[in-house]
Motif scaffolding. Structure first.
Motif, PDB file in Angstrom:
ATOM      1  N   VAL A 152       0.848  -1.198   0.000  1.00 37.28           N
ATOM      2  CA  VAL A 152       0.000   0.000   0.000  1.00 37.28           C
ATOM      3  C   VAL A 152       0.878   1.241   0.000  1.00 37.28           C
ATOM      4  N   LYS A 153       1.985   1.185   0.714  1.00 38.56           N
ATOM      5  CA  LYS A 153       2.907   2.323   0.783  1.00 38.56           C
ATOM      6  C   LYS A 153       3.502   2.600  -0.592  1.00 38.56           C
ATOM      7  N   MET A 154       3.889   1.562  -1.312  1.00 39.15           N
ATOM      8  CA  MET A 154       4.484   1.737  -2.632  1.00 39.15           C
ATOM      9  C   MET A 154       3.464   2.326  -3.604  1.00 39.15           C
ATOM     10  N   ILE A 155       2.241   1.861  -3.553  1.00 40.96           N
ATOM     11  CA  ILE A 155       1.181   2.383  -4.418  1.00 40.96           C
ATOM     12  C   ILE A 155       0.928   3.850  -4.095  1.00 40.96           C
ATOM     13  N   SER A 156       0.933   4.173  -2.813  1.00 41.45           N
ATOM     14  CA  SER A 156       0.739   5.551  -2.375  1.00 41.45           C
ATOM     15  C   SER A 156       1.873   6.443  -2.892  1.00 41.45           C
ATOM     16  N   GLU A 157       3.096   5.925  -2.865  1.00 42.43           N
ATOM     17  CA  GLU A 157       4.235   6.700  -3.364  1.00 42.43           C
ATOM     18  C   GLU A 157       4.125   6.913  -4.873  1.00 42.43           C
ATOM     19  N   PHE A 158       3.673   5.897  -5.596  1.00 38.72           N
ATOM     20  CA  PHE A 158       3.481   6.039  -7.030  1.00 38.72           C
ATOM     21  C   PHE A 158       2.405   7.084  -7.333  1.00 38.72           C
ATOM     22  N   GLU A 159       1.321   7.058  -6.588  1.00 42.46           N
ATOM     23  CA  GLU A 159       0.252   8.038  -6.791  1.00 42.46           C
ATOM     24  C   GLU A 159       0.753   9.444  -6.493  1.00 42.46           C
ATOM     25  N   GLU A 160       1.541   9.596  -5.429  1.00 43.41           N
ATOM     26  CA  GLU A 160       2.104  10.901  -5.077  1.00 43.41           C
ATOM     27  C   GLU A 160       3.052  11.380  -6.178  1.00 43.41           C
ATOM     28  N   LEU A 161       3.873  10.485  -6.688  1.00 40.66           N
ATOM     29  CA  LEU A 161       4.782  10.825  -7.776  1.00 40.66           C
ATOM     30  C   LEU A 161       3.989  11.218  -9.027  1.00 40.66           C
ATOM     31  N   SER A 162       2.923  10.497  -9.315  1.00 49.67           N
ATOM     32  CA  SER A 162       2.081  10.806 -10.462  1.00 49.67           C
ATOM     33  C   SER A 162       1.465  12.196 -10.332  1.00 49.67           C
ATOM     34  N   GLN A 163       1.016  12.549  -9.138  1.00 43.37           N
ATOM     35  CA  GLN A 163       0.451  13.874  -8.894  1.00 43.37           C
ATOM     36  C   GLN A 163       1.519  14.962  -9.086  1.00 43.37           C
ATOM     37  N   LYS A 164       2.715  14.692  -8.602  1.00 43.36           N
ATOM     38  CA  LYS A 164       3.799  15.672  -8.764  1.00 43.36           C
ATOM     39  C   LYS A 164       4.155  15.853 -10.237  1.00 43.36           C
ATOM     40  N   ILE A 165       4.135  14.773 -10.995  1.00 41.81           N
ATOM     41  CA  ILE A 165       4.406  14.865 -12.434  1.00 41.81           C
ATOM     42  C   ILE A 165       3.316  15.681 -13.120  1.00 41.81           C
ATOM     43  N   ASP A 166       2.055  15.461 -12.730  1.00 42.19           N
ATOM     44  CA  ASP A 166       0.949  16.251 -13.293  1.00 42.19           C
ATOM     45  C   ASP A 166       1.120  17.730 -12.958  1.00 42.19           C
ATOM     46  N   GLN A 167       1.505  18.031 -11.717  1.00 44.56           N
ATOM     47  CA  GLN A 167       1.723  19.424 -11.307  1.00 44.56           C
ATOM     48  C   GLN A 167       2.859  20.045 -12.115  1.00 44.56           C
ATOM     49  N   LEU A 168       3.922  19.282 -12.305  1.00 48.03           N
ATOM     50  CA  LEU A 168       5.063  19.769 -13.078  1.00 48.03           C
ATOM     51  C   LEU A 168       4.658  20.041 -14.528  1.00 48.03           C
ATOM     52  N   ALA A 169       3.874  19.151 -15.102  1.00 51.35           N
ATOM     53  CA  ALA A 169       3.400  19.344 -16.473  1.00 51.35           C
ATOM     54  C   ALA A 169       2.535  20.602 -16.564  1.00 51.35           C
ATOM     55  N   GLN A 170       1.670  20.825 -15.581  1.00 48.75           N
ATOM     56  CA  GLN A 170       0.813  22.017 -15.572  1.00 48.75           C
ATOM     57  C   GLN A 170       1.661  23.279 -15.421  1.00 48.75           C
ATOM     58  N   MET A 171       2.641  23.243 -14.527  1.00 50.66           N
ATOM     59  CA  MET A 171       3.525  24.397 -14.347  1.00 50.66           C
ATOM     60  C   MET A 171       4.292  24.692 -15.631  1.00 50.66           C
ATOM     61  N   THR A 172       4.731  23.645 -16.306  1.00 53.10           N
ATOM     62  CA  THR A 172       5.461  23.816 -17.562  1.00 53.10           C
ATOM     63  C   THR A 172       4.575  24.502 -18.598  1.00 53.10           C
ATOM     64  N   GLN A 173       3.335  24.077 -18.719  1.00 50.11           N
ATOM     65  CA  GLN A 173       2.404  24.714 -19.663  1.00 50.11           C
ATOM     66  C   GLN A 173       2.159  26.167 -19.285  1.00 50.11           C
ATOM     67  N   ASP A 174       1.947  26.415 -17.984  1.00 53.99           N
ATOM     68  CA  ASP A 174       1.718  27.787 -17.524  1.00 53.99           C
ATOM     69  C   ASP A 174       2.918  28.678 -17.843  1.00 53.99           C
ATOM     70  N   LEU A 175       4.121  28.164 -17.588  1.00 51.62           N
ATOM     71  CA  LEU A 175       5.323  28.946 -17.842  1.00 51.62           C
ATOM     72  C   LEU A 175       5.538  29.194 -19.332  1.00 51.62           C
ATOM     73  N   ARG A 176       5.187  28.228 -20.158  1.00 49.88           N
ATOM     74  CA  ARG A 176       5.295  28.431 -21.608  1.00 49.88           C
ATOM     75  C   ARG A 176       4.342  29.521 -22.078  1.00 49.88           C
TER      76      ARG A 176
END
Length: 86
Positions: free
Chosen positions: A6-30
């Motif tokens: 469960v911890k590993m799945i939670s870490e993957f979900e957290e990483l996925s959310q951070k990647i989504d945030q990074l992608a959104q920030m990248t679009q905003d900055l562009r």
């Protein structure tokens, strides 16, 4: 078949959310970068217009300054002429 904790799945979900945030920030900055580039071009054009106006004003002032000695001389001549008439 692998079993993920469960911890590993939670870490993957957290990483996925951070990647989504990074992608959104990248679009905003562009988008912001594109807006700033357009603004920079507009300001450059405005600056060029002001530089042209300054150059034109300088040319006019220099022309006036060149005429001052002749105007002073004409004024003195007129004053002497009026003085002789009286």
């Amino acid at each position: 078949m692998r079993h993920y904790s469960v911890k590993m799945i939670s870490e993957f979900e957290e990483l996925s959310q951070k990647i989504d945030q990074l992608a959104q920030m990248t679009q905003d900055l562009r988008r912001e970068n594109a807006r700033l580039r357009k603004e920079n071009v507009a300001l450059g054009l405005e600056n060029a217009g002001y530089a042209h106006k300054m150059s034109e004003a300088q040319r006019r002032v220099e022309a006036l300054l060149e005429n001052i000695p002749a105007l002073v001389e004409a004024g003195l001549a007129q004053a002497q002429s009026e003085e002789k008439e009286t």
